[in-house]
Each structure stands twice: as structure tokens, then as C-alpha cells.
Design a protein around this motif. Sequence first.
Motif, PDB file in Angstrom:
ATOM      1  N   TRP A 149      -2.176  10.059  -2.247  1.00  0.00           N
ATOM      2  CA  TRP A 149      -3.602   9.786  -2.036  1.00  0.00           C
ATOM      3  C   TRP A 149      -3.790   8.930  -0.788  1.00  0.00           C
ATOM      4  CZ3 TRP A 149      -6.773   5.569  -1.641  1.00  0.00           C
ATOM      5  CH2 TRP A 149      -8.135   5.744  -1.868  1.00  0.00           C
ATOM      6  N   CYS A 150      -2.959   7.896  -0.638  1.00  0.00           N
ATOM      7  CA  CYS A 150      -3.059   7.014   0.531  1.00  0.00           C
ATOM      8  C   CYS A 150      -2.690   7.754   1.810  1.00  0.00           C
ATOM      9  CB  CYS A 150      -2.148   5.800   0.348  1.00  0.00           C
ATOM     10  SG  CYS A 150      -2.723   4.602  -0.868  1.00  0.00           S
ATOM     11  N   ARG A 151      -1.608   8.487   1.788  1.00  0.00           N
ATOM     12  CA  ARG A 151      -1.145   9.140   3.021  1.00  0.00           C
ATOM     13  C   ARG A 151      -2.125  10.207   3.490  1.00  0.00           C
ATOM     14  NH1 ARG A 151       3.482   6.987   4.366  1.00  0.00           N
ATOM     15  NH2 ARG A 151       4.939   6.236   2.770  1.00  0.00           N
ATOM     16  N   ASP A 152      -2.785  10.876   2.560  1.00  0.00           N
ATOM     17  CA  ASP A 152      -3.817  11.834   2.965  1.00  0.00           C
ATOM     18  C   ASP A 152      -4.911  11.148   3.762  1.00  0.00           C
ATOM     19  OD1 ASP A 152      -2.569  13.995   1.847  1.00  0.00           O
ATOM     20  OD2 ASP A 152      -3.742  13.991   0.002  1.00  0.00           O
ATOM     21  N   ARG A 153      -5.157   9.891   3.476  1.00  0.00           N
ATOM     22  CA  ARG A 153      -6.223   9.134   4.142  1.00  0.00           C
ATOM     23  C   ARG A 153      -5.725   8.305   5.321  1.00  0.00           C
ATOM     24  NH1 ARG A 153      -7.180  10.597  -0.675  1.00  0.00           N
ATOM     25  NH2 ARG A 153      -9.278  10.809  -1.539  1.00  0.00           N
ATOM     26  N   GLY A 154      -4.494   8.517   5.725  1.00  0.00           N
ATOM     27  CA  GLY A 154      -3.950   7.824   6.888  1.00  0.00           C
ATOM     28  C   GLY A 154      -3.382   6.461   6.596  1.00  0.00           C
ATOM     29  N   ILE A 155      -3.157   6.124   5.307  1.00  0.00           N
ATOM     30  CA  ILE A 155      -2.559   4.838   4.927  1.00  0.00           C
ATOM     31  C   ILE A 155      -1.072   5.082   4.684  1.00  0.00           C
ATOM     32  CG2 ILE A 155      -2.658   2.895   3.337  1.00  0.00           C
ATOM     33  CD1 ILE A 155      -5.499   3.877   2.573  1.00  0.00           C
ATOM     34  N   HIS A 156      -0.217   4.526   5.540  1.00  0.00           N
ATOM     35  CA  HIS A 156       1.205   4.847   5.484  1.00  0.00           C
ATOM     36  C   HIS A 156       2.103   3.631   5.282  1.00  0.00           C
ATOM     37  CE1 HIS A 156       0.087   8.857   6.697  1.00  0.00           C
ATOM     38  NE2 HIS A 156      -0.450   8.412   7.811  1.00  0.00           N
ATOM     39  N   VAL A 157       1.527   2.449   5.175  1.00  0.00           N
ATOM     40  CA  VAL A 157       2.326   1.229   5.061  1.00  0.00           C
ATOM     41  C   VAL A 157       1.784   0.382   3.916  1.00  0.00           C
ATOM     42  CG1 VAL A 157       3.147  -0.844   6.244  1.00  0.00           C
ATOM     43  CG2 VAL A 157       2.794   1.259   7.544  1.00  0.00           C
ATOM     44  N   ALA A 158       2.690  -0.237   3.169  1.00  0.00           N
ATOM     45  CA  ALA A 158       2.314  -1.163   2.096  1.00  0.00           C
ATOM     46  C   ALA A 158       2.831  -2.550   2.443  1.00  0.00           C
ATOM     47  CB  ALA A 158       2.890  -0.698   0.758  1.00  0.00           C
ATOM     48  N   ALA A 159       2.123  -3.566   1.974  1.00  0.00           N
ATOM     49  CA  ALA A 159       2.515  -4.950   2.222  1.00  0.00           C
ATOM     50  C   ALA A 159       2.349  -5.752   0.947  1.00  0.00           C
ATOM     51  CB  ALA A 159       1.674  -5.558   3.343  1.00  0.00           C
ATOM     52  N   GLU A 160       3.231  -6.709   0.753  1.00  0.00           N
ATOM     53  CA  GLU A 160       3.169  -7.599  -0.407  1.00  0.00           C
ATOM     54  C   GLU A 160       3.131  -9.031   0.085  1.00  0.00           C
ATOM     55  OE1 GLU A 160       5.715  -8.823  -4.422  1.00  0.00           O
ATOM     56  OE2 GLU A 160       6.497  -7.326  -3.023  1.00  0.00           O
ATOM     57  N   SER A 161       2.225  -9.820  -0.486  1.00  0.00           N
ATOM     58  CA  SER A 161       2.098 -11.217  -0.102  1.00  0.00           C
ATOM     59  C   SER A 161       2.087 -12.085  -1.348  1.00  0.00           C
ATOM     60  CB  SER A 161       0.810 -11.443   0.703  1.00  0.00           C
ATOM     61  OG  SER A 161       0.652 -12.808   1.023  1.00  0.00           O
ATOM     62  N   ARG A 162       2.707 -13.244  -1.255  1.00  0.00           N
ATOM     63  CA  ARG A 162       2.760 -14.178  -2.367  1.00  0.00           C
ATOM     64  C   ARG A 162       1.714 -15.277  -2.246  1.00  0.00           C
ATOM     65  NH1 ARG A 162       5.186 -12.612  -7.039  1.00  0.00           N
ATOM     66  NH2 ARG A 162       6.769 -11.078  -6.490  1.00  0.00           N
ATOM     67  N   VAL A 163       0.843 -15.165  -1.270  1.00  0.00           N
ATOM     68  CA  VAL A 163      -0.216 -16.160  -1.087  1.00  0.00           C
ATOM     69  C   VAL A 163      -1.553 -15.437  -0.945  1.00  0.00           C
ATOM     70  CG1 VAL A 163       1.359 -17.783   0.018  1.00  0.00           C
ATOM     71  CG2 VAL A 163       0.047 -16.189   1.421  1.00  0.00           C
TER      72      VAL A 163
END
Length: 817
Positions: free
Chosen positions: A188-202
Motif C-alpha cells: 500500500w505504501c510503495r504504491d503511493r511512493g512511500i519506500h522508507v520506514a523510520a523508527e524513533s524512540r523520542v
Amino acid sequence: MPGLNRHWLWITLGITAATAAGVCYPSGAILSGAAGAFLFLAGVLLSRWFSVVLPHWAGYPFILRSESVMLLAAGMLAGTLAVFLRLHPPEEDPLFTWTREHPECAGTLQGTISWVLTMPEQPPRNMVLRDVIFRPDQSDQAIRGRYCTVHCRPAKFPLYRGQRVEMPVILSGRISAVNQGVYSYEIWCRDRGIHVAAESRVPPKLHPDQAAGIITLLDRARIWHAETLHRCIPSRLWPWVAALWFGDRRLLDQGTITAFSRTGTAHVLAVSGLHVGLLYLSVASLLGPLRHRRIIRTGLLLAVVIGYALMAGARGSTIRAAGMVAIFLIYDFFRREPDSITCLSLAGCVQLLAAPWLVRDPGFQMSYVCVAALMVFGDLFSEKLRWMPRPFGGVLAATGSVQLLLIPLVGWHFGLVSLAGITANLIAVPLLTVILWLLLFTAALAAVLPELATLFAYAAIPPVWLMESAAELFSRIPGSFLYAGRPSLVSLCCWFAGAMLLAAAPRGIRRRKTALSAGLLLLILAVPLWPLRSHPVGLEVLDTGHADALLLVSPEGETVLVDGGNLQGRRNDGRDIVVPVLSARGITRLDAVIATHADSDHLGGLFSVVNTLPVRKVYVPCPDSFNGKLADQFLAECARLRIPVARIAYPDQIPFSGGTIQVCHPDRNDKQLFSKDNDRSLVLRVSWNSRATALLAGDIEASAEQYLSRRDIRSVLLKAPHHGSNTSSSLPFLRLVSPAGIVISTARENRLPAVGQQARDRLESLGVPVWRTDLDGGLHFSPDSLGFRVFSGREYWRVPLRPVHMTVCANRINAGE
């Protein structure tokens, strides 16, 4: 059919064909563009030929005219152009390229919020950023990207679209689980041009001196509306208001959501075109006295429909429905009778040209199939049910029309067939109408007369309770639903061909009877052809993140599931990953389920599996190796479902027709030898033939690995123990197994690396291919006379995460090599 003469319908068909080809296949856009140009030229030549040879060709059906061919070709060319302009493959995103070359890279991410869902007492943990800039730690380099999906700690202040935020993150190219043939959040994300994920602890930090744009102001208005409404809603009703009014189901109990899914009424829990349509009809009836004042009536209706769509979060389904209603109102405003097929086609054109990826979205497909079914079959069903009271007959006709085309589509995406769907919808849809009416009055009065608004809110409690009770009651009736698996293509063709014959039955008595008979015959034939598909033989390692779920299929078709993924909080791998994969493979029953040990990341998902599919037998380790609260709950659930449970240990064998499943560990008296539960997990050696063998090592660590040295565990394929942890995969054990290939079921979770560095060095020292579910997705190992052929989920979806210089080129494992 008379509806086939709509020009916009043919253009929409062309756009749909082109976008489907471009989204689903790498070269599909080029081929669809070439086909569109060819059809357009053919239409021109056909027009000239008809005008010369058949001067009265205008009397022919529209489908046979050159005009329809040219309109179809124009739509294909427009759809091809939309694919080229709107779709952005991963290689076009510099941040994705960087992430693939530098996995699990830490740094600072900055971007503008493109999507976020903020609700009262529910601070957001997930968002999508656009125009992102990533600065790696200990580097002055700045990498720009298009989009990034972020999981972070909740902020102490509301977040709105259009705000610029910054936070320290760890990047990953893996967004979610990816398995062959199963549509997931990552796709679903890649179809919309979202190709990277990020995780933050703050929590994210806001950039100062930001000007509020129109999107930010709309979000502020939505949050103000939600907070105002929240103050007037009883606490026990708020989860339902959040779901039915704002489309946020996070507060609803998962058992309730499951009950609605099994009864075919899950659409009432997601703000969709149904909600927009019901509100439109309700407000239109209220404004009946203003039907002669078109400007006032049209303006008020547009304000209500578009305002509701925006307040509900501007989701795709609500915007689509609001757009179609707007087209209806524009036709009506200019004193032109609205044509439903033309309006639906226009809405489809706009949506697909703006977002061609929607053609693969299940929600988009079901929304338009529902509307199309009402247009095609609504009058037919209403005519047959005119002997019934008008309101009841109308609702039954609408529900029957929708179910006729929706059943195979729901089966394709979810493997579920709700036999109680029509009856349950007859209760749910009228109750939803009443609830939306009451919520409409509550929302209108919340800001000015909160006491009166609270009265309307309390009035919504009885219909909500009735709707919930009806869904739970129908879901408990034996036979009210069944998991039939994904239908075969032959069954789908028969089903839709039969439905179209029923709709297109000509008016002549004889021909009509023939068409109706043929349509009914095809619909009946589609039922026994539904499961007409073979299960893929071999071992499939499902992508369940840092968890285990493995599917074994014997040469004679027996199915065995080893572990079922994790169950933790709202995460349920059994429900969300394992069952959909089984459905996609056409598996509707399991011959055996094996739980290697009682850890949640192995046993947790099996609760959903045994509650969903018929299971012939369950195998668990001997009592000393399978104990604890979760184990006791699972055994109690098996007893409730009357599934026989067998305790196994070395040297037992599990029936596997055409192959063997040998238990290699533990012994029945191993408790005194191992202090860790992981070392007492089951180790299985599976054989399809003499050259296709796999060792499934569970979660054993170094002590159990050393203990196994006394046994013959040589195998062509090794499922690495304990997800590639440093405490496992010792060199003596690896040399004893002597695998020709290794697969690791893992993903980065809770700040731990996907694979320990020491374990990675030991695995790579063998010089054999190493597959990882976090990089390769779900993996299927198909046995043959030489070993295994390998197919990966990310190759299936064309989203590889391995850097070019690290790509594993081997697509098979040969015994002895």
C-alpha cells in the motif's frame, strides 16, 4: 445493455485497464500505451469502413461501433500517462537507495507531515512525512527523499498535516511484512511512493516559525470538532463514535471487529461511501421543502457531504463518495437528470488519473463494485421483491445486489464468505442510518448546546448495542460464515460471467430465459470450482518479523503449519499474516499444527489459526518443554474446539504423506539438561525426497546445538535457530548440519538488530546463500530432484531490499553443492 452507451464508461474502462497494467507489471504501462494507440488507429479505420460499407451502422449496438473503440483507446492513453506521471518506483527515491546500501542507519530526520491521525486521548504514534531530509550521524551529508513512514513516541501536543518536524531515527527499507500474493501495508505504501520506514524512540520536535497552511487549518478544525464532540459523548460510546464518525477503530475491541468481519458487516465500522451516502440521503430528505431553491439546497448538501468527508480525515473512500455525490448535485443544479453510471464513471476517472495505484487497493475495488452492483442489479431485485413492504424490500434488494458481486471479491482478498451477510446487513444498515442521524444532530449541537447534544448521544447507545449484539449473535451461529480460501480464476470468471448474463438478459421471452438459465448455471458452477487450485508443495517461511511461522506442504497435498507468529498488544500475526497467506494459497483446512515451544512469537498467532480453520491435530512438545500461562491457554482453547493434542519428542515422527517429519529434539527427559526454555524447543527434520531436506531449528541456543551433535541432522536447508541471535548458530552446529542454504526468519524490532553480528559472521563463513525474511520477504522453497528452487516475496512484488552488490543471485539450492 443500455448502460454500455455511456461515453464516460468506456473512457473509465480504458483508464482502468491501463492503470492496472502499469501498476501490476513493470512493462505494463508501455504495453497499454501501445495498445491504446493501436486501438485508436483501429477505431479511425473502423469508422471509415463502416461509413462506406454500412451506411446505417449507427443502428448497431454501441459496443460494436468504432466510437466505443476510440473512447476505450483514449482512456488507455490517459491512464498510461497517469502511470508515468504519478507512480514513483523505489529507484527514483534517493533516500531509499541510501537506506538499501546502509541498512539500519541512524541519524536525524526532518520532514513535513503528510498524514497523521490525532484523536482525543489518542496521541499519534505513526505518521507519514514528505519532502524529507536525512542527516546520518557522524556525517555532514544530507540525503533527500520523497516520503517516509515514521513510528515514534507520542507527542505531548497535537500534530497536524503541513507541520515541519524533526527527530532522531533509525531508517529501514522494510515497512511491514511482505508475502507472495498477499496485499500488505508495505505494498500500500510503495504504491503511493512511500519506500522508507523510520523508527524513533523520542517524540517529534516542531520547527519554529511555521505558517499554517490550508491543510493545517483543516486538521485543526477536525481536531477541534473531535474534542468538542468527545466532551458530549459517554465514555462507553466514544469508541463507536471514533469508528463510525471519524473512521478510527483503534479503541474497538478486536473481538467485535472480528464479529463484524465474519458477518459481512465490517464496512459499517470504516467510514466509507456507505456513510456518505446515508448522510446524503438523510439530509436530502430533510431539505425536501427546499427542492425548488436549488442554490440553497445544493449548497447545504455539498457543505454537509464535503464537510463530513474532511472531518472524517479526508480518507480515500469518503473523498470518492463525496466526489460522486458532488457530481450528482452539479447535474441536478443545472437541471440535468443525474445519470448514475456517468457519475460513477466520472468519479472513477478523476480518482484513477489522480492516484492510479488505487486500482490495486481492495477498498477502492469494493467501493466501486458495490455501487456498480446497485446500478446493475438494484432494479432487477426491486422488481422481484415489489410484493414486500417498500422500505424492507428496498433494503433487501440493495443488500442482495451488493452481495452478488461482493462475495467473490471479498473471497479473493480475505478468503471469507459470510453466509449470514444479507440478513446481518438488513439489521446493521438501518441501525447505522439511525446512529448517523443521531450523531449528525450531536455534532451540529455540540459546540452551541452541549447539554442537548449529550441527549442525542445517549439516544445512540441502544442502536449501537443492538448492532453490536446482532453481529456477535450472527457470528456465533454455526455455518454463518466460512473461510473458503481465495477463489480460483476459473471460479471468478464463471461467477462474474453469470452475474453479467443475469443483468444483460434480453427482453425477448425465449432469449431472456436462455440468458437467465445460463447465468444461474454459471453461478452454480462457480461454487464447486471455487477451491480448484493446488497447494504449492514445499516449505514456505512466512514473513512475520521477529517471529516464526512456517508452512509445510507434502508431495500428496497434506498441510502442516509450524508456529504462527506473534501475539502482542494489538499485533496478531495469526490473524493479519498467517490466515491471509493460507487463504491466498487456497488452504481451508490444516492436517496438523505444530507449536515448537510456548514463546509468544511462536505460539501467539496459533490462537487465531485454530479459531479460524479446521485443524485435524495439534502437536506440542512434551510437558517439561511446553508449559506456562500461554501454553495452558492454548491447550484449553484446543480442548474447547475439540482438537486432539499430541505430545511429541525424539524420536517421534509426524505423519506427512509422501515425505517425513522427524522430531530430532528434545528428548522426553531433557529438562535437567537445559536451563533455558529455548533449548527445549522442538527441532524438526523435514524431507520431501532424498535431496530436498530441511532442518527447522526452532529457538535452540548453543547448549542444545551441542547436544544435537550426537544425531544425524545433515540437511540441504537450515532454518537458522533463534532468528539469527548471537547465542545460536555456533560453528560446530553449522558444520554438522552442512547446509547448502540458510534462511532466517527475523526483522529489526525493539532496537535489536535483525541478525546478530557474530551470528552473521558465522553464517556467512560457510559460503552458502543466506536468505532473510526482513530483506527478502516470505520465502518459498519448492523441492525437486536436485534440492530446492527458491521464490521470494519481494521478488514477487518487485521491491528488493538487498544492495545490488549483495544480491543473492542463486534461485535454487542444490544438494551436495
